[in-house]
Design a protein around this motif. Sequence first.
Motif, mmCIF file in Angstrom:
data_model
loop_
_atom_site.group_PDB
_atom_site.id
_atom_site.type_symbol
_atom_site.label_atom_id
_atom_site.label_comp_id
_atom_site.label_asym_id
_atom_site.label_seq_id
_atom_site.Cartn_x
_atom_site.Cartn_y
_atom_site.Cartn_z
ATOM 1 N N LEU A 1 0.857 -1.190 0.000
ATOM 2 C CA LEU A 1 0.000 0.000 0.000
ATOM 3 C C LEU A 1 0.891 1.238 0.000
ATOM 4 N N GLN A 2 0.441 2.239 -0.743
ATOM 5 C CA GLN A 2 1.282 3.429 -0.875
ATOM 6 C C GLN A 2 0.896 4.537 0.093
ATOM 7 N N LYS A 3 1.883 5.360 0.376
ATOM 8 C CA LYS A 3 1.670 6.571 1.178
ATOM 9 C C LYS A 3 0.463 7.334 0.616
ATOM 10 N N GLY A 4 -0.375 7.847 1.489
ATOM 11 C CA GLY A 4 -1.548 8.592 1.030
ATOM 12 C C GLY A 4 -2.788 7.717 0.910
ATOM 13 N N ARG A 5 -2.614 6.420 1.108
ATOM 14 C CA ARG A 5 -3.734 5.496 0.998
ATOM 15 C C ARG A 5 -4.696 5.692 2.167
ATOM 16 N N TRP A 6 -5.968 5.850 1.847
ATOM 17 C CA TRP A 6 -7.011 5.901 2.878
ATOM 18 C C TRP A 6 -7.305 4.458 3.260
ATOM 19 N N LEU A 7 -7.024 4.084 4.484
ATOM 20 C CA LEU A 7 -7.071 2.664 4.831
ATOM 21 C C LEU A 7 -8.503 2.150 5.027
ATOM 22 N N THR A 8 -8.854 1.208 4.184
ATOM 23 C CA THR A 8 -10.163 0.565 4.250
ATOM 24 C C THR A 8 -10.037 -0.714 5.098
ATOM 25 N N PRO A 9 -11.140 -1.334 5.441
ATOM 26 C CA PRO A 9 -11.046 -2.616 6.154
ATOM 27 C C PRO A 9 -10.235 -3.657 5.360
ATOM 28 N N GLN A 10 -10.386 -3.654 4.028
ATOM 29 C CA GLN A 10 -9.629 -4.600 3.201
ATOM 30 C C GLN A 10 -8.133 -4.343 3.335
ATOM 31 N N ASP A 11 -7.762 -3.063 3.364
ATOM 32 C CA ASP A 11 -6.351 -2.702 3.502
ATOM 33 C C ASP A 11 -5.806 -3.181 4.849
ATOM 34 N N VAL A 12 -6.608 -2.960 5.888
ATOM 35 C CA VAL A 12 -6.171 -3.400 7.215
ATOM 36 C C VAL A 12 -5.994 -4.918 7.180
ATOM 37 N N GLY A 13 -6.853 -5.585 6.446
ATOM 38 C CA GLY A 13 -6.745 -7.040 6.289
ATOM 39 C C GLY A 13 -5.428 -7.437 5.660
ATOM 40 N N ILE A 14 -5.042 -6.784 4.586
ATOM 41 C CA ILE A 14 -3.807 -7.207 3.909
ATOM 42 C C ILE A 14 -2.585 -6.857 4.751
ATOM 43 N N ILE A 15 -2.665 -5.757 5.493
ATOM 44 C CA ILE A 15 -1.531 -5.407 6.372
ATOM 45 C C ILE A 15 -1.368 -6.515 7.420
ATOM 46 N N ALA A 16 -2.485 -6.907 8.008
ATOM 47 C CA ALA A 16 -2.444 -7.978 9.018
ATOM 48 C C ALA A 16 -1.890 -9.259 8.405
ATOM 49 N N ALA A 17 -2.302 -9.561 7.169
ATOM 50 C CA ALA A 17 -1.866 -10.801 6.515
ATOM 51 C C ALA A 17 -0.355 -10.832 6.311
ATOM 52 N N THR A 18 0.255 -9.652 6.198
ATOM 53 C CA THR A 18 1.709 -9.632 6.029
ATOM 54 C C THR A 18 2.426 -9.674 7.375
ATOM 55 N N GLY A 19 1.665 -9.772 8.453
ATOM 56 C CA GLY A 19 2.272 -9.943 9.770
ATOM 57 C C GLY A 19 2.588 -8.638 10.489
ATOM 58 N N ILE A 20 2.196 -7.526 9.895
ATOM 59 C CA ILE A 20 2.492 -6.222 10.500
ATOM 60 C C ILE A 20 1.327 -5.822 11.403
ATOM 61 N N ASN A 21 1.637 -5.310 12.596
ATOM 62 C CA ASN A 21 0.536 -4.936 13.494
ATOM 63 C C ASN A 21 0.503 -3.457 13.853
ATOM 64 N N LYS A 22 1.444 -2.686 13.274
ATOM 65 C CA LYS A 22 1.432 -1.232 13.528
ATOM 66 C C LYS A 22 1.726 -0.509 12.233
ATOM 67 N N VAL A 23 1.089 0.628 12.025
ATOM 68 C CA VAL A 23 1.339 1.366 10.782
ATOM 69 C C VAL A 23 1.589 2.849 11.050
ATOM 70 N N HIS A 24 2.333 3.448 10.122
ATOM 71 C CA HIS A 24 2.581 4.890 10.199
ATOM 72 C C HIS A 24 1.444 5.618 9.495
ATOM 73 N N VAL A 25 0.782 6.483 10.213
ATOM 74 C CA VAL A 25 -0.309 7.262 9.608
ATOM 75 C C VAL A 25 -0.090 8.737 9.941
ATOM 76 N N PHE A 26 -0.752 9.595 9.161
ATOM 77 C CA PHE A 26 -0.669 11.023 9.474
ATOM 78 C C PHE A 26 -1.516 11.313 10.706
ATOM 79 N N ARG A 27 -1.012 12.198 11.528
ATOM 80 C CA ARG A 27 -1.834 12.713 12.626
ATOM 81 C C ARG A 27 -3.110 13.270 12.021
#
Length: 428
Positions: free
Chosen positions: A164-190
């Motif tokens: 997923l690229q910078k600027g992506r508005w995270l949808t539930p599907q996106d959160v799903g794929i992040i979890a699937a890659t084993g990552i549990n924390k993400v950098h987001v803009f304040r």
Amino acid sequence: MQSKSKHRQRFGYSTIQEALEKFLSNVDDSKISLAVEIVSLEDAKDRVLAKDLASRIDLPPFKRAAMDGYAVLARDTKGASKKNPVLLDVIGSISAGEQTSFRVKSTKVVGIATGARMPKGADAVMMVEYTQRQNQKVKIFQEVESGKHVALKGEDVKKGQIVLQKGRWLTPQDVGIIAATGINKVHVFRKPRIAIFSTGSELVEPGSVNGAGCIFESNRRMISGMVTEYGADVVDLGICKDDRDAIKARLKKALVFDAVIVSGGSSVGEKDFVPEIINEMGKPGVVVHGIAMKPGSPTALGFVNGKPIIAVPGYPVSAFVAFYIFGRALLQKILKTLGPKEGRLMARITDEVKLHEGKYTFLRVKVINDNGSYLAEPISAAGASLLSTLAYSNGMVIIGNRNKLRKGEKVEVVLLGGIRENFIGGAE
Ligand code: AMP
Ligand code: MG
């Protein structure tokens, strides 16, 4: 109230495109740069990714079965049919999550569950539906080709791939794929903090006693909801009387935050102080005042020392469309994102509609699904004060440079709500 022509004379109308361009090009990134924060996945939905996100693993992480059945050598199933099944030896079974050391050789198979790691040697999965188990043997009733029902390591996502690229508005599907890659924390803009207040000496809070000539304040609540929908936090600064000093003091408070929305007093009436005050308080002041849109034409856009201010008109439908166009664009720019997703569809208008010539018209419509094709029933093209025309519509048609829409014409609708389905076959 002054006449429309006076308004035009004093300010001249900008088109929506010109207004957006003038407003957004004045947004100073150095003044509104959002810090990056780390959030856990539970809080990642509807946040904006601040860094490209790369996968640290292959997905799937290993070669695995895509179906329940038997891991086989495809060539062993050659010629198998319902009439002439092939009989093979079952040497064991593997369930998901199990580590085994089976090796499949000719005439041997291993029972396998969906998601389980493929045993060495096997190159296909025979679906359990086409087999019949007989103790340590299994009858196979169909041929299977090499690679069938086997998911290859990395076929979904490759290790190192930007998921997923910078600027992506995270949808539930996106959160799903992040979890699937084993990552549990993400950098987001304040989240930007947007201060909002409403001006109008006639306004009182809903829930309070409504005195003579009073109007319950609604814009602040409506726009606050939109602010959060587009990814920011609201700082509610309440209602302010139509009094210069009071508005100045309130605006000063508001300017501490990332951007400001002021409702009411944005036009050229006697008590419409907001644009003047923006000009008095700092540079460059108002950059756009008067926009060729209806409703919403008395919108003012400006900056006080780099802080963006959107002064939306008090009429509720005007306030809504002004925020929809300018507030949304501002938040997208600040958050460096295109999100959140917005539904649009093409529909046929069911009646002729008169439009506001020379302006963009925000026509409220009711979209219905008429056996698979969409119809848009016009609700209102005018009525800036009629909030029910907005609440009762599920779509908006934004259309410029036309004086009317013909009945049956195809138009693009921005969806504001769900569509009542009229399913083919009448099932509901
Ligand atoms: P204004 O743009 O301030 O001239 O407001 C136009 C009309 O919109 C007023 O006469 C009010 O009736 C109505 N109005 C203004 N502000 C609000 C508000 N915050 N909520 C609901 N109605 C409002
Ligand atoms: Mg007012």
